[in-house]
Design a protein around this motif. Structure first.
Motif, PDB file in Angstrom:
ATOM      1  N   ILE A 294       0.935  -1.115   0.004  1.00 10.41           N
ATOM      2  CA  ILE A 294       0.107  -0.052  -0.068  1.00 10.41           C
ATOM      3  C   ILE A 294       1.041   1.199   0.069  1.00 10.41           C
ATOM      4  O   ILE A 294       0.580   2.127  -0.717  1.00 10.41           O
ATOM      5  N   PHE A 295       1.914   1.412   0.814  1.00  9.19           N
ATOM      6  CA  PHE A 295       2.862   2.347   0.854  1.00  9.19           C
ATOM      7  C   PHE A 295       3.558   2.603  -0.604  1.00  9.19           C
ATOM      8  O   PHE A 295       3.515   3.792  -1.154  1.00  9.19           O
ATOM      9  N   LEU A 296       3.889   1.421  -1.073  1.00  7.69           N
ATOM     10  CA  LEU A 296       4.703   1.534  -2.306  1.00  7.69           C
ATOM     11  C   LEU A 296       3.762   2.085  -3.245  1.00  7.69           C
ATOM     12  O   LEU A 296       3.996   2.992  -4.129  1.00  7.69           O
ATOM     13  N   GLY A 297       2.443   1.523  -3.559  1.00  9.22           N
ATOM     14  CA  GLY A 297       1.635   2.024  -4.447  1.00  9.22           C
ATOM     15  C   GLY A 297       1.330   3.393  -4.220  1.00  9.22           C
ATOM     16  O   GLY A 297       1.190   4.086  -5.295  1.00  9.22           O
ATOM     17  N   LEU A 298       0.976   3.938  -3.123  1.00 15.86           N
ATOM     18  CA  LEU A 298       0.752   5.500  -2.887  1.00 15.86           C
ATOM     19  C   LEU A 298       1.737   6.389  -3.467  1.00 15.86           C
ATOM     20  O   LEU A 298       1.646   7.280  -3.938  1.00 15.86           O
ATOM     21  N   GLU A 299       3.132   5.714  -3.263  1.00 14.48           N
ATOM     22  CA  GLU A 299       4.148   6.590  -3.823  1.00 14.48           C
ATOM     23  C   GLU A 299       4.388   6.625  -5.183  1.00 14.48           C
ATOM     24  O   GLU A 299       4.589   7.704  -5.829  1.00 14.48           O
ATOM     25  N   VAL A 300       4.140   5.432  -5.876  1.00 19.02           N
ATOM     26  CA  VAL A 300       4.273   5.121  -7.195  1.00 19.02           C
ATOM     27  C   VAL A 300       3.055   6.028  -7.838  1.00 19.02           C
ATOM     28  O   VAL A 300       3.352   6.637  -9.123  1.00 19.02           O
ATOM     29  N   LEU A 301       1.898   6.152  -7.176  1.00 19.07           N
ATOM     30  CA  LEU A 301       0.904   7.134  -7.730  1.00 19.07           C
ATOM     31  C   LEU A 301       1.386   8.660  -7.567  1.00 19.07           C
ATOM     32  O   LEU A 301       0.947   9.589  -8.377  1.00 19.07           O
ATOM     33  N   SER A 302       1.654   9.059  -6.222  1.00 20.88           N
ATOM     34  CA  SER A 302       1.765  10.225  -5.795  1.00 20.88           C
ATOM     35  C   SER A 302       2.920  10.965  -6.821  1.00 20.88           C
ATOM     36  O   SER A 302       2.715  12.255  -7.228  1.00 20.88           O
ATOM     37  N   ILE A 303       4.241  10.445  -7.137  1.00 18.23           N
ATOM     38  CA  ILE A 303       5.274  10.968  -7.437  1.00 18.23           C
ATOM     39  C   ILE A 303       5.045  11.467  -8.914  1.00 18.23           C
ATOM     40  O   ILE A 303       5.368  12.576  -9.073  1.00 18.23           O
ATOM     41  N   PRO A 304       4.419  10.856  -9.673  1.00 20.41           N
ATOM     42  CA  PRO A 304       3.994  11.460 -10.964  1.00 20.41           C
ATOM     43  C   PRO A 304       3.000  12.445 -11.054  1.00 20.41           C
ATOM     44  O   PRO A 304       3.148  13.380 -11.629  1.00 20.41           O
ATOM     45  N   LEU A 305       2.208  12.448 -10.130  1.00 24.94           N
ATOM     46  CA  LEU A 305       1.180  13.678  -9.988  1.00 24.94           C
ATOM     47  C   LEU A 305       1.883  14.937  -9.373  1.00 24.94           C
ATOM     48  O   LEU A 305       1.622  16.020  -9.784  1.00 24.94           O
ATOM     49  N   TYR A 306       2.880  14.678  -8.409  1.00 21.94           N
ATOM     50  CA  TYR A 306       3.524  16.063  -8.089  1.00 21.94           C
ATOM     51  C   TYR A 306       4.223  16.572  -9.108  1.00 21.94           C
ATOM     52  O   TYR A 306       4.143  17.589  -9.491  1.00 21.94           O
ATOM     53  N   VAL A 307       4.792  15.568 -10.113  1.00 25.86           N
ATOM     54  CA  VAL A 307       5.668  16.164 -11.120  1.00 25.86           C
ATOM     55  C   VAL A 307       4.876  16.620 -12.159  1.00 25.86           C
ATOM     56  O   VAL A 307       4.775  17.993 -12.827  1.00 25.86           O
ATOM     57  N   MET A 308       3.399  16.043 -12.491  1.00 24.13           N
ATOM     58  CA  MET A 308       2.691  16.612 -13.445  1.00 24.13           C
ATOM     59  C   MET A 308       1.816  17.825 -13.042  1.00 24.13           C
ATOM     60  O   MET A 308       1.819  18.962 -13.805  1.00 24.13           O
ATOM     61  N   SER A 309       1.876  18.059 -11.723  1.00 22.47           N
ATOM     62  CA  SER A 309       1.357  19.411 -11.188  1.00 22.47           C
ATOM     63  C   SER A 309       2.311  20.598 -11.716  1.00 22.47           C
ATOM     64  O   SER A 309       1.749  21.719 -11.862  1.00 22.47           O
ATOM     65  N   GLY A 310       3.401  20.175 -11.721  1.00 26.21           N
ATOM     66  CA  GLY A 310       4.595  21.463 -11.920  1.00 26.21           C
ATOM     67  C   GLY A 310       5.122  21.523 -13.322  1.00 26.21           C
ATOM     68  O   GLY A 310       5.832  22.267 -13.549  1.00 26.21           O
ATOM     69  N   LEU A 311       4.183  20.831 -14.537  1.00 26.81           N
ATOM     70  CA  LEU A 311       4.839  20.455 -15.530  1.00 26.81           C
ATOM     71  C   LEU A 311       4.607  22.008 -16.393  1.00 26.81           C
ATOM     72  O   LEU A 311       5.542  22.300 -17.310  1.00 26.81           O
ATOM     73  N   THR A 312       3.632  22.708 -16.191  1.00 21.38           N
ATOM     74  CA  THR A 312       3.490  24.296 -16.847  1.00 21.38           C
ATOM     75  C   THR A 312       4.229  25.094 -16.125  1.00 21.38           C
ATOM     76  O   THR A 312       3.699  26.032 -15.402  1.00 21.38           O
ATOM     77  N   ARG A 313       5.361  24.961 -16.334  1.00 19.19           N
ATOM     78  CA  ARG A 313       6.205  26.002 -15.218  1.00 19.19           C
ATOM     79  C   ARG A 313       6.261  27.391 -15.855  1.00 19.19           C
ATOM     80  O   ARG A 313       6.608  28.210 -14.908  1.00 19.19           O
ATOM     81  N   GLU A 314       5.720  27.810 -16.932  1.00 16.27           N
ATOM     82  CA  GLU A 314       5.602  29.127 -17.277  1.00 16.27           C
ATOM     83  C   GLU A 314       4.456  30.005 -16.229  1.00 16.27           C
ATOM     84  O   GLU A 314       4.676  31.043 -16.183  1.00 16.27           O
ATOM     85  N   ARG A 315       3.591  28.834 -15.783  1.00 20.59           N
ATOM     86  CA  ARG A 315       2.791  29.575 -14.701  1.00 20.59           C
ATOM     87  C   ARG A 315       3.320  29.469 -13.329  1.00 20.59           C
ATOM     88  O   ARG A 315       3.681  28.171 -13.015  1.00 20.59           O
ATOM     89  N   GLU A 316       3.291  30.543 -12.442  1.00 23.11           N
ATOM     90  CA  GLU A 316       4.078  30.532 -11.307  1.00 23.11           C
ATOM     91  C   GLU A 316       3.237  29.366 -10.224  1.00 23.11           C
ATOM     92  O   GLU A 316       3.508  28.657  -9.620  1.00 23.11           O
ATOM     93  N   ALA A 317       1.993  29.796 -10.411  1.00 22.13           N
ATOM     94  CA  ALA A 317       0.859  28.715  -9.711  1.00 22.13           C
ATOM     95  C   ALA A 317       1.203  27.184  -9.859  1.00 22.13           C
ATOM     96  O   ALA A 317       1.092  26.431  -9.039  1.00 22.13           O
ATOM     97  N   SER A 318       1.638  26.912 -10.994  1.00 23.63           N
ATOM     98  CA  SER A 318       1.832  25.189 -11.253  1.00 23.63           C
ATOM     99  C   SER A 318       3.057  24.905 -10.511  1.00 23.63           C
ATOM    100  O   SER A 318       3.218  23.888  -9.836  1.00 23.63           O
TER     101      SER A 318
END
Lengths: 183, 496
Positions: free
Chosen positions: B134-158
């Motif tokens: 469960i821990f590993l699954g949660l991390e495998v799911l979360s880390i791509p989401l952290y990265v995808m949240s910041g993909l539009t670097r042109e926007r500070e909010a991202s």
């Protein structure tokens, strides 16, 4: 004797952890982390898990921390205004909140600590195979520490083991994607 | 030793392998985005096909399969159903990606493999009863989401979103690990089935070990409350939802919630099934979380002026309804929960799909409520689609959202939680106000100012809107189509 060694090591680990968050200079923070991680390695020795202790030293104290120090020294923090409070994000929490958070943390630690002291870990019912490994081959006859870890890693824990490699890969890619600058 | 059955890990293996392969080819195909996009869509379709096929073959009450020994990976109708849901959510979100990124002027082909890997993480999370997994699954799911949240670097909010999500997510992960350690200290087991058995004995004798167990389970609950954005562990959600690229927000809102509730479905009734005493302890906690989340989410959503942020608060409120569904006896509670997740998937992705079209020239989001004024006169179809999603989120009768809320409400009433049901009713009424405000803005106000450039619906987002709108209505008009099979799945779930 065991209790004495444990207390010293646990105290060192705690001191290191506190040092990490209190130190202003990131280099000192990293050194505090080194102290904490090494003390934890010592704790593993007390538990008769010498293989894990060595791995802890090699991977964390050896690999991870050296990388930390590299980054800290290569990135000129002062130049970027990150060496003092200026680099902090968002408003500073008021002293009241800090005290409340600290109290809550201490209370929880005391609560859990008291429970753990009342119930020595050894009396845990039906302790699993991993537990046997941590106690130095107590459960498996002639096999040593390293063999036990290896055997578990490639049988019962094979799927988590493979998954951990995927996790590390994903984390690495993520770091590259976020930090990489298009030229 | 029984033979290793590859099908058990297929729902995870397909998106994971596809994501990794795609990563391998991303450098070579960097400039051929359409191709990468098409391939990742294919991968997501395969990721949806396998669970669907296995589900069809196994039947709704089908057998549970696992790897040798205490299974690290289990495959049951619950996991397959959720796997299907993740892949569909991922597919719909992927359809929105190129149009959004083009307008945001962000050339980020990495998003395609990351989305597939996040789906893989979700499938792990719901297909295991082992706390390590469960821990590993949660991390495998979360880390791509952290990265995808910041993909539009042109926007500070991202960038802010990625940073906040990462830091707070790391704290939540620490809570989870600490909780797992305490549960292990109390019971000596990592498998939820064993934990449940041991928990019964532990609680009978009481004492320190029972305290440790309670503390451990509480910390695990905190970690998942964080992931679903339940009040008071919701602080990250509005900023992250607003800052992340809108297709990612849609995927995150739906996928993370479904995955986390999938775990809670195994965790809470699983441990309680063997120990009535434990159930009595966690029920009030979950009830308190549900009340705080329903009330808090809806009240704060009321004062939002940006639609994307409003939807973020609305998603917090919906986490509250889902928590309420969790309180009912497993057989019926799981059915309601899964049904609501299905409806929620389509109405939320639909709503975010509309928002994802509203972008400024410079690529920033143009999701102020005023920008929607008079949409009915300019883009009637888009206004109707958004109207459908808003009505469904608000829980107005002909829509799927109503049926979902209704079954949860009625179950809460019948299973002895009248006060909670009343709170839910009131919260939903308050919530209806802000959804209806969007509708009145679109239909009754005169158009003013320029329409954002993106609001000319192209094929892919149009498809998302059409599918989501149609399914939202169908789920409202003929809920039996899905409720029936889900009821069978849920009644087959009793006992871990």
């Amino acid at each position: 004797m065991e209790l004495l060694v444990f207390s010293i090591l646990a105290g060192l680990a705690l001191a290191g952890a506190i040092g990490v968050i209190l130190a202003r200079n990131p280099v000192y923070s990293a050194l505090g982390l080194l102290l904490g991680l090494s003390a934890v390695a010592g704790l593993f020795v007390v538990l008769w898990a010498e293989f894990i202790a060595v791995v802890q030293l090699m991977v964390y104290a050896g690999g991870v921390l050296v990388l930390f120090l590299f980054v800290i020294m290569l990135v000129d923090l002062e130049q970027r205004g990150l060496d003092t409070d200026a680099g902090r994000i968002g408003p500073q929490p008021s002293p009241g909140w800090r005290v409340a958070a600290a109290m809550l943390g201490i209370l929880f630690t005391v609560f859990v600590g008291a429970l753990l002291l009342q119930e020595p870990a050894r009396e845990v019912p039906g302790a699993g195979a991993l537990d046997a490994v941590l106690r130095g081959g107590g459960g498996g006859g002639a096999l040593g520490n390293l063999e036990h870890v290896g055997q578990l890693l490639y049988t019962s824990y094979l799927v988590p083991f493979e998954l951990a490699s995927v996790l590390l890969l994903v984390a690495m890619i993520g770091a590259v994607v976020l930090a990489h600058r298009e030229r | 030793m029984p033979e290793f059955e590859i099908q058990v890990v297929l729902p995870t293996l397909v998106p994971a392998a596809y994501g990794l392969l795609l990563l391998l080819f991303t450098p070579a195909l960097r400039d051929d985005r359409r191709w990468l996009w098409a391939v990742s869509l294919g991968g997501m379709a395969l990721a949806a096909f396998f669970p669907a096929w296995l589900l069809f073959r196994a039947g709704a009450t089908g057998e549970t399969a696992g790897l040798p020994g205490r299974p690290m990976v289990v495959m049951d109708p619950l996991s397959l159903w959720l796997d299907l849901l993740f892949a569909i959510a991922g597919f719909l979100a992927l359809l929105l990606v190129p149009a959004y990124l083009d307008r945001a002027r962000a050339h980020r082909p990495e998003i395609y493999p990351l989305m597939l890997l996040a789906v893989a993480g979700m499938t792990i999370l719901v297909a295991t009863t082992n706390l390590v997994m469960i821990f590993l699954g949660l991390e495998v799911l979360s880390i791509p989401l952290y990265v995808m949240s910041g993909l539009t670097r042109e926007r500070e909010a991202s960038i802010e979103a990625a940073f906040k999500y990462f830091l707070l997510g790391a704290v939540a992960a620490a809570f989870l690990v600490y909780g797992i350690a305490l549960v292990y200290a109390a019971t000596g087991h990592l498998d939820l089935g064993d934990v449940a058995t041991a928990a019964g004995a532990v609680l009978e004798t009481g004492g320190a070990r029972a305290g440790l167990l309670a503390a451990g389970l509480a910390m695990i609950l905190v970690a998942f409350a964080f992931k679903v954005g339940a009040v008071p562990f919701h602080f990250w959600a509005p900023d992250v939802y607003q800052g992340a690229p809108t297709p990612v927000t849609a995927f995150m809102a739906v996928g993370t919630k479904a995955a986390a509730f999938g775990v809670l479905l195994r965790l809470l009734p699983g441990t309680a099934g063997a120990a009535e005493a434990l159930a009595r302890r966690w029920l009030p906690v979950v009830a308190a979380l549900a009340v705080a989340t329903m009330v808090g989410g809806n009240l704060v959503a009321l004062v939002q002026v940006r639609v994307k942020r409003m939807l973020a608060w609305s998603s917090i409120a919906h986490a509250g309804y889902l928590l309420l569904a969790l309180l009912a006896p497993l057989a019926i509670g799981a059915r309601n929960l899964l049904f609501y997740l299905v409806v929620y998937t389509f109405m939320t992705i639909g709503a975010f799909a509309v928002v994802s079209l509203f972008q400024e020239e410079e690529g920033d989001d143009a999701d102020q409520l005023d920008r929607f004024a008079g949409l009915w006169k300019r883009r009637p179809l888009l206004a109707i689609a958004m109207g459908i999603f808003m009505l469904s989120l608000a829980g107005i009768p002909p829509m799927g959202g109503f049926t979902g809320k209704y079954v949860i409400f009625v179950t809460a009433l019948r299973t002895g939680h009248p006060v909670l049901a009343a709170v839910m009713g009131l919260a939903a009424v308050v919530g209806a106000a802000y959804y209806l405000r969007v509708i009145t803005t679109m239909f009754l106000r005169e158009p003013s100012g320029e329409l954002p450039a993106g609001v000319s619906v192209s094929l892919a987002p149009g498809l998302v809107l059409a599918v989501s709108a149609v399914l939202t209505i169908v789920l409202g008009l003929a809920p039996g189509l899905v409720l029936g099979p889900l009821g069978e799945i849920a009644s087959g779930m009793i006992g871990p």
